[in-house]
Design an enzyme around this catalytic site. Sequence first.
Site, PDB file in Angstrom:
ATOM      1  N   ASP A 191      91.558  27.400  23.023  1.00 51.38           N
ATOM      2  CA  ASP A 191      90.739  28.320  22.238  1.00 51.38           C
ATOM      3  C   ASP A 191      91.583  29.549  21.936  1.00 51.38           C
ATOM      4  OD1 ASP A 191      88.407  29.479  21.056  1.00 51.38           O
ATOM      5  OD2 ASP A 191      88.237  30.739  22.833  1.00 51.38           O
ATOM      6  N   GLU A 275      90.870  24.525  17.340  1.00 49.62           N
ATOM      7  CA  GLU A 275      90.027  24.838  16.193  1.00 49.62           C
ATOM      8  C   GLU A 275      90.886  24.993  14.956  1.00 49.62           C
ATOM      9  OE1 GLU A 275      86.088  27.388  16.919  1.00 49.62           O
ATOM     10  OE2 GLU A 275      87.875  28.176  17.880  1.00 49.62           O
ATOM     11  N   ASP A 353      86.000  32.564  26.686  1.00 46.32           N
ATOM     12  CA  ASP A 353      87.044  31.747  26.064  1.00 46.32           C
ATOM     13  C   ASP A 353      87.277  30.435  26.823  1.00 46.32           C
ATOM     14  OD1 ASP A 353      87.362  33.715  24.149  1.00 46.32           O
ATOM     15  OD2 ASP A 353      88.850  34.783  25.353  1.00 46.32           O
TER      16      ASP A 353
END
Length: 399
Positions: A191, A275, A353
């Site tokens: 992340d 991501e 996170d």
Amino acid sequence: MIKQKSYKFRIYPNQEQQVYFAKAFGSVRFLYNKMLAERKELYEIYKEDKEQLKAHKPKTCTEYKKDNPWLYEIDSLALANAQINLQTAYNKFFRGKGKVGFPSFKSKHKDKDSYTTNNQGGNIRIENKHILLPKIKGIRIVQHREIPNTETIKTVTISRTPTNKYFVAILTEREEEKTQIIDIKSAIGLDFSMPHFFVDSQNNKGEYPKFYRQAQENLAREQRKLSHCKKGSNNYHKQKLVVALIHEKISNQRKDWLNKLSCQIAKDNDIVCLEDLNMKGMSQTLNFGKSVSDNGWGQFVNMLNYKAKSVIKVDKWYPSSKICNHCGRKNVNLMLNDRVWNCSECGAAIERDYNASQNILDEGMRLVRKNRKNKTVGTTGLAYLCLAQQGYRVGSHCL
Ligand SMILES: [Zn+2]
């Protein structure tokens, strides 16, 4: 499937070659600005009437050359690419519907000195530690990596830094077999995180090295000094070079660090889930400013793309931060500055996170499982996966 790869090498042009490059950088910029001025004029006249605007075809490269014969000295594909770049910027402006500004003029001082040219029938190649380019032969090159002969050179971008160093960025292509079978033994979720660079699904943090932060402080100090110099004075130019050198050093340090980090992650994991972020959009909407676009995340993802066996990109709209990894409850009210995730459903309290990176891993592995059936994996289309029958355990995930 065609796979692209890029390489960047330092080149050492001699005096004569440097003169040619200076001319080429200038000509490309000249042509771009000339064409832009023409476009701008037409746009001002016909902006209310789209049909008229379309009907007025801009002048071609060849016409510009006739008016400015010195352009014939320059690689014609470099000039053609300048035109293509302008066209792209112009189209973006039209499709952007007010969100994208009109293309701006290239400035000698603000914009990078560079031009791009294409390989045609092998006229760009590397021989005996020298690179051959259209119109200019035999520039000394230092290669730290060989380009395998399965790859063909497509385009080359030549650039000069403010500290007067020359580089070539070479883009290659190769045909890759469709099926790549890998055994999945380990997978990781990453992340992107502001203070730590990233937090992974085992709660490891990719902290920036200390020297990097020190260099940043150094940069800020020298930039302050620059702002006190009288613009255009001798001291100003001297100080500008000092700042440019620090920038260069920081960017090299960062690249070096990212290379090591991405190598380690690619070595330890068969699958990397992350991501699919749009960093530019992110720095604008969240007002993080410069730090987001400068932190090297995009560079890091590119490195992983070619180093890791498989990179799975999770949809950027997947709410990785907002879902509780323990019970799956979605907290739509989570704010950007909530650093700890307190779940009102199951009572879990985990770092934001860390929670997000676990969700990214879960979502990535869901995509792997989903696509196992039709043997395709990855929104990036990078690899086709065929998982082993017996169900490898990946962290807490049984496939
Ligand atoms: Zn929960």
